[in-house]
Write a protein that holds these residues in place. Sequence first.
Motif, PDB file in Angstrom:
ATOM      1  N   ASP A 135      -2.090   3.265  -3.018  1.00  0.00           N
ATOM      2  CA  ASP A 135      -3.508   2.961  -3.172  1.00  0.00           C
ATOM      3  C   ASP A 135      -4.125   2.780  -1.792  1.00  0.00           C
ATOM      4  OD1 ASP A 135      -6.005   2.225  -3.939  1.00  0.00           O
ATOM      5  OD2 ASP A 135      -5.432   0.314  -4.877  1.00  0.00           O
ATOM      6  N   LEU A 136      -4.782   3.815  -1.294  1.00  0.00           N
ATOM      7  CA  LEU A 136      -5.363   3.770   0.041  1.00  0.00           C
ATOM      8  C   LEU A 136      -6.702   3.056   0.080  1.00  0.00           C
ATOM      9  CD1 LEU A 136      -4.522   7.377   1.284  1.00  0.00           C
ATOM     10  CD2 LEU A 136      -3.335   5.243   1.810  1.00  0.00           C
ATOM     11  N   THR A 137      -7.183   2.574  -1.064  1.00  0.00           N
ATOM     12  CA  THR A 137      -8.429   1.823  -1.058  1.00  0.00           C
ATOM     13  C   THR A 137      -8.206   0.365  -0.644  1.00  0.00           C
ATOM     14  OG1 THR A 137      -8.182   1.253  -3.408  1.00  0.00           O
ATOM     15  CG2 THR A 137      -9.375   3.288  -2.856  1.00  0.00           C
ATOM     16  N   ARG A 138      -6.973  -0.083  -0.640  1.00  0.00           N
ATOM     17  CA  ARG A 138      -6.671  -1.462  -0.259  1.00  0.00           C
ATOM     18  C   ARG A 138      -6.715  -1.598   1.257  1.00  0.00           C
ATOM     19  NH1 ARG A 138      -1.409  -3.210  -3.671  1.00  0.00           N
ATOM     20  NH2 ARG A 138      -1.807  -5.122  -2.488  1.00  0.00           N
ATOM     21  N   ARG A 139      -6.945  -2.827   1.719  1.00  0.00           N
ATOM     22  CA  ARG A 139      -7.022  -3.107   3.146  1.00  0.00           C
ATOM     23  C   ARG A 139      -6.187  -4.339   3.459  1.00  0.00           C
ATOM     24  NH1 ARG A 139      -8.478   1.195   2.637  1.00  0.00           N
ATOM     25  NH2 ARG A 139     -10.426   2.207   3.318  1.00  0.00           N
TER      26      ARG A 139
ATOM     27  N   ASN B  68      -7.095  -1.412   9.441  1.00  0.00           N
ATOM     28  CA  ASN B  68      -8.036  -1.081   8.368  1.00  0.00           C
ATOM     29  C   ASN B  68      -8.815   0.190   8.693  1.00  0.00           C
ATOM     30  OD1 ASN B  68      -7.328  -3.189   6.677  1.00  0.00           O
ATOM     31  ND2 ASN B  68      -8.814  -4.594   7.553  1.00  0.00           N
TER      32      ASN B  68
ATOM     33  N   LEU C 184      -6.489   2.984   7.942  1.00  0.00           N
ATOM     34  CA  LEU C 184      -6.382   3.188   6.497  1.00  0.00           C
ATOM     35  C   LEU C 184      -7.631   3.879   5.952  1.00  0.00           C
ATOM     36  CD1 LEU C 184      -4.771  -0.194   5.376  1.00  0.00           C
ATOM     37  CD2 LEU C 184      -3.694   2.064   5.405  1.00  0.00           C
ATOM     38  N   ALA C 185      -8.801   3.484   6.472  1.00  0.00           N
ATOM     39  CA  ALA C 185     -10.034   4.131   6.022  1.00  0.00           C
ATOM     40  C   ALA C 185     -10.053   5.607   6.406  1.00  0.00           C
ATOM     41  CB  ALA C 185     -11.244   3.406   6.614  1.00  0.00           C
TER      42      ALA C 185
ATOM     43  N   THR D 186      -8.768  11.973   0.625  1.00  0.00           N
ATOM     44  CA  THR D 186      -9.835  12.344  -0.317  1.00  0.00           C
ATOM     45  C   THR D 186     -10.367  13.739  -0.013  1.00  0.00           C
ATOM     46  OG1 THR D 186     -10.448  10.005  -0.546  1.00  0.00           O
ATOM     47  CG2 THR D 186     -12.064  11.659  -1.240  1.00  0.00           C
TER      48      THR D 186
ATOM     49  N   GLU E 215      -7.672   7.353   4.166  1.00  0.00           N
ATOM     50  CA  GLU E 215      -8.251   7.515   2.827  1.00  0.00           C
ATOM     51  C   GLU E 215      -9.245   8.677   2.801  1.00  0.00           C
ATOM     52  OE1 GLU E 215     -10.878   4.980  -0.450  1.00  0.00           O
ATOM     53  OE2 GLU E 215     -10.521   4.188   1.561  1.00  0.00           O
ATOM     54  N   ARG E 216     -10.096   8.739   3.838  1.00  0.00           N
ATOM     55  CA  ARG E 216     -11.061   9.841   3.896  1.00  0.00           C
ATOM     56  C   ARG E 216     -10.344  11.185   4.011  1.00  0.00           C
ATOM     57  NH1 ARG E 216     -13.717   6.160   7.394  1.00  0.00           N
ATOM     58  NH2 ARG E 216     -12.905   7.294   9.198  1.00  0.00           N
TER      59      ARG E 216
ATOM     60  N   ILE F 127       0.843  -1.206   0.000  1.00  0.00           N
ATOM     61  CA  ILE F 127       0.000   0.000   0.000  1.00  0.00           C
ATOM     62  C   ILE F 127       0.873   1.249   0.000  1.00  0.00           C
ATOM     63  CG2 ILE F 127      -1.639   1.334   1.384  1.00  0.00           C
ATOM     64  CD1 ILE F 127      -2.868  -1.304   2.285  1.00  0.00           C
TER      65      ILE F 127
END
Length: 491
Positions: free
Chosen positions: A232-236, A254, A257-258, A265, A261-262, A227
């Motif tokens: 790619d921050l959509t991966r877990r 996770n 990471l979420a 974004t 990602e937020r 990652i």
Amino acid sequence: MPRLLGSVRARATLGATAVVAVALVAAGLVVMSLLRANLAGHADLQAEMTARETAAKLATGIPYNRLDLDDTEAHPVQIVDSSGRVRAVSEDLQSISGTGNPATMPWPMTTTTLSAEDDDDDDLDEEDPHPGQVSDEVRHATGRATVEGSTADYRFAAVQATTPGGDTVTVYAGASLATTRHAVAAVSRGMLAGLPLLLAVVAAVTWLVTRRALHPVAAIRGELTEITSSGDLTRRVPVPRSRDEVADLAAATNQTLAALERSVTRQRAFVADAAHELRTPIASLRTHLEVAAAHPQLLDVSELIVDVVRLQHLAADLLLLARLDAGDRPAPPEPVDLAELVRDELRRRPQGTRDLAIEADVANAPRVMGSRVRLARVLSNLLDNAERHATARIRVELGAQDGGQVGAAVLRVADDGAGVPPDDRERIFERFVRLDEARSRDDGGAGLGLAITRDLVQAHGGKITVGDAPEGGALFQVQLPPPAESHCRTR
């Protein structure tokens, strides 16, 4: 190799092996001690049984020369009278020591007398048993005896008896300790031989179990590495099925990471929206300057000032949002008088182009702990929003929650405009969001005022909501915590 030895698996294996080794050694010592004590007790019992059997024969009147001591070949016997004279001994017994008896032999026999080790530390009763009886007391001691030229250690039992003729004698009977020592030595060798093998098994099992337990951690680390390299921050990361600490770690990773990602974004959207919002006033300013360069007589300075002020306000708002996102905190909180804050803000506000009546009810105004500058910004943004939407009147109220009791401070700003539809009451606090009737940039709004207001209120530990005002417009309500809680959250 150094990294392998310093790994969690290696440390766990070494730790488990060391603990098991210490436990096994301690258990072995206890077992050896119990075994030695048990075998010594068995030898004492054998010696006592032999001594009592011989003493019973003497108590029944059997003379010394009629005693059959050949059956006690494995247990040497010595009989001594009250004067210390040896009256009888087992066949082939050549010397004896450790009985505590300086005996006088009636026949050729070498005797070496040593001080006895009295395990019970009790001497025989001074009172002799009655004729024809055997004493209930017994004394045990460790000594040596030579039988048929072989000298060995023995456990001796001493028992007194009185013959029918009134002679009191002491019977010494021994039991060899060779068997005890051979058994203890054999058990010790068996334990020493089995200990390394058992420790090797423990180390191997611990190594394999730890490797299996840490396998999900390796998978998590590998996924995080990918990652990081890919961005790619959509991966877990994979979450193991086992409900243990590793699964909790994967779930927490996770969640992180979420959140990341937020945040990324939101930051990208913020940058894009900021660039879009800045483009319009900059383009307008450039147009005016280009026209002024070509036709100086057409230069409209007042319009240029408006564009520059709008650009300045937008840049200040963007900078404040960036600071709030970075976790910026103001100076240490101070007591803030909300009533005085409202009065100062109303006096400071310039008279707008529209004739709006602003009513203020600040009679029951509690104090809060926080930043006066940022709370003033909250009130100013709410009043700016109300002025853009109000028809004729704006109302500002201060009070305390729960009917004026000590609790959260409440600030209400209401207008008599069109209000906010229920579906948009959460969306209006997002950045760069304008409702349809407020999309014009000519009013100076960039869709950041309410977003900044919510972030400032949350930074003080409070919350902001919007509802319907009695006047028919929108009612914005800000709740701030009591001074103690506000001090803790804004420091």
